[in-house]
Design an enzyme around this catalytic site. Sequence first.
Site, PDB file in Angstrom:
ATOM      1  N   HIS A  60       0.848  -1.201   0.000  1.00 38.40           N
ATOM      2  CA  HIS A  60       0.000   0.000   0.000  1.00 38.40           C
ATOM      3  C   HIS A  60       0.879   1.246   0.000  1.00 38.40           C
ATOM      4  O   HIS A  60       2.006   1.212   0.496  1.00 38.40           O
ATOM      5  CB  HIS A  60      -0.966   0.007   1.193  1.00 38.40           C
ATOM      6  N   ASP A 104      -0.634   4.374   0.817  1.00 35.01           N
ATOM      7  CA  ASP A 104      -1.203   5.411   1.691  1.00 35.01           C
ATOM      8  C   ASP A 104      -0.447   5.374   3.015  1.00 35.01           C
ATOM      9  O   ASP A 104       0.280   4.411   3.299  1.00 35.01           O
ATOM     10  CB  ASP A 104      -2.704   5.196   1.910  1.00 35.01           C
ATOM     11  N   ASP A 131       6.434   2.160   6.236  1.00 34.58           N
ATOM     12  CA  ASP A 131       5.054   1.651   6.207  1.00 34.58           C
ATOM     13  C   ASP A 131       4.247   2.401   5.170  1.00 34.58           C
ATOM     14  O   ASP A 131       3.596   3.363   5.485  1.00 34.58           O
ATOM     15  CB  ASP A 131       4.443   1.795   7.609  1.00 34.58           C
ATOM     16  N   GLU A 159      -5.106   1.262   2.973  1.00 34.47           N
ATOM     17  CA  GLU A 159      -4.750   0.272   3.989  1.00 34.47           C
ATOM     18  C   GLU A 159      -4.884   0.835   5.392  1.00 34.47           C
ATOM     19  O   GLU A 159      -5.390   0.169   6.300  1.00 34.47           O
ATOM     20  CB  GLU A 159      -3.318  -0.230   3.755  1.00 34.47           C
ATOM     21  N   GLU A 160      -4.429   2.074   5.586  1.00 33.47           N
ATOM     22  CA  GLU A 160      -4.386   2.637   6.930  1.00 33.47           C
ATOM     23  C   GLU A 160      -5.763   2.895   7.516  1.00 33.47           C
ATOM     24  O   GLU A 160      -5.896   3.186   8.704  1.00 33.47           O
ATOM     25  CB  GLU A 160      -3.547   3.920   6.952  1.00 33.47           C
ATOM     26  N   ASP A 209       4.534  -5.806   4.706  1.00 32.41           N
ATOM     27  CA  ASP A 209       3.973  -4.610   5.351  1.00 32.41           C
ATOM     28  C   ASP A 209       4.078  -4.745   6.873  1.00 32.41           C
ATOM     29  O   ASP A 209       3.103  -4.617   7.599  1.00 32.41           O
ATOM     30  CB  ASP A 209       2.499  -4.457   4.919  1.00 32.41           C
ATOM     31  N   HIS A 258       3.685   4.493  12.248  1.00 29.34           N
ATOM     32  CA  HIS A 258       2.531   5.173  12.876  1.00 29.34           C
ATOM     33  C   HIS A 258       2.968   6.188  13.936  1.00 29.34           C
ATOM     34  O   HIS A 258       2.119   6.851  14.530  1.00 29.34           O
ATOM     35  CB  HIS A 258       1.551   4.169  13.523  1.00 29.34           C
TER      36      HIS A 258
END
Lengths: 496, 496
Positions: A118, A120, A151, A185-186, A214, A463
């Site tokens: 991903h 995003d 990520d 994804e997030e 991931d 994150h």
Amino acid sequence: MKLSPLSCVSVALAFSIVHTFRYEDLVEHVNSHQEQYVEALREWVAVESDSSDVSKRAELHRMMAMTADKLRAMGGNVTMADVGEQELPDGRTLALPKVVTAEFISDPQKTTVCVYGHVDVQPGKLEDGWATEPYNLTEINGNLYGRGASDNKAPVLAWMHAVEAYQALNMELPVNVKFIIEGMEETGSNGLDAMIVAQRDTFFSDVDYIIISDCGWLSPRPALTYGTRGNCYFSAEIEGPKQDLHSGVYGGTVIEPMTDLIGILDTLISPSGKILIPGIREAVAPLSEEEKKRYQDIEFDMENYKNKLGVSQLMYNDKVELLSHRWRYPTVSIHGIEGAFSASGTKTVIPAKVNAKFSIRQVPDMDPAVVKKQVTEYLQSVFARRKSPNKLKVTMVIGAKPWLANTHHVLYEAGKKAVKRVFNVEPDMIREGGTIPIARTFQDVTGKGLVMMPIGGFDDGMHSQNEKISRYNYVEGTKLFIAYLHEVAQIQRSRV
Amino acid sequence: MKLSPLSCVSVALAFSIVHTFRYEDLVEHVNSHQEQYVEALREWVAVESDSSDVSKRAELHRMMAMTADKLRAMGGNVTMADVGEQELPDGRTLALPKVVTAEFISDPQKTTVCVYGHVDVQPGKLEDGWATEPYNLTEINGNLYGRGASDNKAPVLAWMHAVEAYQALNMELPVNVKFIIEGMEETGSNGLDAMIVAQRDTFFSDVDYIIISDCGWLSPRPALTYGTRGNCYFSAEIEGPKQDLHSGVYGGTVIEPMTDLIGILDTLISPSGKILIPGIREAVAPLSEEEKKRYQDIEFDMENYKNKLGVSQLMYNDKVELLSHRWRYPTVSIHGIEGAFSASGTKTVIPAKVNAKFSIRQVPDMDPAVVKKQVTEYLQSVFARRKSPNKLKVTMVIGAKPWLANTHHVLYEAGKKAVKRVFNVEPDMIREGGTIPIARTFQDVTGKGLVMMPIGGFDDGMHSQNEKISRYNYVEGTKLFIAYLHEVAQIQRSRV
């Protein structure tokens, strides 16, 4: 006409000279191209593709287009699939980012892997405590800092660079490679589930294995990941007065929504972290002796982990307890409250409508549909006991299932060989506390084998503020992917 | 040379023709100048003088300069007093806005009143739910919407326009008028206390009475305010990991600061609003029979109040209970949490450091110094029982005392007469649930009589979205101030 594997190779040879696999040449190519790899990552990190912030949607669309462009430039057969719209809390709808697929088919007879990733990212703001601009990739001491660096932008690029390396050296790809790259994804991979279902008999029909990169390692030692937790993300909204009120002028005359919200949130978990929602703990599969032993065998420095997080004490002092609660037990996190005063300063407000965000990580044998019911009923009953005139609305915003693989699957055996070739060590066999919601969908819908092969470092801060990937992990990770494609091809041969 | 009152008047007459008080002419002047008054308010509301947001400090300085300019243009003797610096939580210091004073002395023998007001405002953002741009004064159906319109920019301007009206008609001011206008009221009047102490024997030496118009009516009926609650504003900060963590990757291994914070906040108040901090309720002065009777006599429409707030049920169903808990009992409000996820969307974060803001309204005989100790000790003991490895820091950011006046004081008698003249009704005698922290300081330091004369409407939404003042209240309020200056002068005459 169906060609035999042998005649197929002959046809290829008739048109160009195709070199056979030479790992050292590929390594040399990667080493000499690492500056280009860093520049490619810089260009991608500069796109603020935050999927949780609807005001950034244009950036997200741009990110998907850039992804498609790169795959097209590599000669892939690229499509951008429309996966519909997203409904916002206020009732408006917003176009979801398209899902990019690409195919690099060297020989229909060969094994076909599908790399999922991903592009995003989580929100990232300098004022949250970043030492560098989150969307300006900055290299410090061999680390590449930027939102989405680890990520999942660098791993996605590393897979592309792995394919490019074979192409550049005119080596035939050991297996066919497909890509499926999403942009939600997030926030729960909205739209992707339906697309996978829809393309099960087309795009996925000739896919043998699915690869996801991931996640991250557990320590400086490379790792293979065989399980992830799911996640049920909740919003509990309490609505009282029709607008915010002055706490001096009105305080003492209304039951404040914040008081109610704090009250119900306080019933989710005990001070020591025990989940208090009835039924949640009972649903968890018991820890087997074999599993316990696997945790005991993992080399894990508790002191180092504690220091890395900067806490004086962890939730558990025992390694097996700690790792199992990190990977195979549920946990509740309260992320924050929307609608209350959250800035610096001293606003004297009674917020009229407040919305708590919390999530419960899911493990076998929990079921998000059941958890949704358990949480909603529990909070409603706790709230009812308060006899408040305010209104509570509980919504499950994300309901992602956990995923668990068999560590003795051929895909994992191939992974161990690739790790051995590149890093000359055995990988840690680990689980992941975080969620890759789509893993479970791939498994359930396509029935294909799935492997998680992380290249992110154990301290990448996904994150968090100051997310990074090291240049080492990015570059050596590219070599790992190159080696893995070769090892997966060996599975094919032994199978045939 | 000291002149007798008589010779002083003779001297004045020798230089210009001074008209005597003619109320109707003043009213006519106000009516014909109301568009200018609205324009003046528009200009002031356009300045984002939010004192709680340090990034807006330049705007606040500009607001103070504009205030001084206006008073200078009116011929006042204006000073801008430096009241020092503010220390920020991170240790930096920031210049406080200067305090503006002005003097309009028509005759040293006359009574002198000092009007206090503030020109800073609460935060205001369109996305908080404003129907109009908060800093763009917008008139809809006779209401002037804008942040600070009612609290406290229009009342300050109304006082200036009252003085200007006398000047424009060449009528001698019935009393000398001083102004003291600050820019930190919304965050606790930092620096002003010290300034009042320092100028007690200079600026305040010849002041007889202090007038504050920083509150609102209870209903459409005009009111005089004889008491305010104080406020102790707290920050409870819990610090855990050294940075925000991914809730999937780390959830289950650390005791999360948000869990701790929710846990301790939940011990402040019962679901029905009872304060649980030991000692707080015990300190409150008992409700006397006379006081109870006063509440019973107030005309107050509970149903209308409930509908205005938009709640299905109030904290108390009895008028005396409700009004007394609004004005003369303490209350706890939890305003919000800084450092947690507060945006829309679904961020899966474990916030590393979270800071709850809550405040406790103060009433006689509570003492902020004691409350600070009670709250700090209580929260620390509650937190200690959780056995958390995280760190709790409790800070009292504001500690403002309550204020209570004698409703039979001559200032209130004069107020009743002024209300009668302008509105032809008796005013409600009310208290104010909100805090005007400086009222108590004025009283304690200068020992002068103090009156609160509100002109804000009962539904002005101070501190809320869509704050407004009606054109009616703004214009008639100006007339009230004009009439009040005349009535206060009558006190002087009867006293001499």
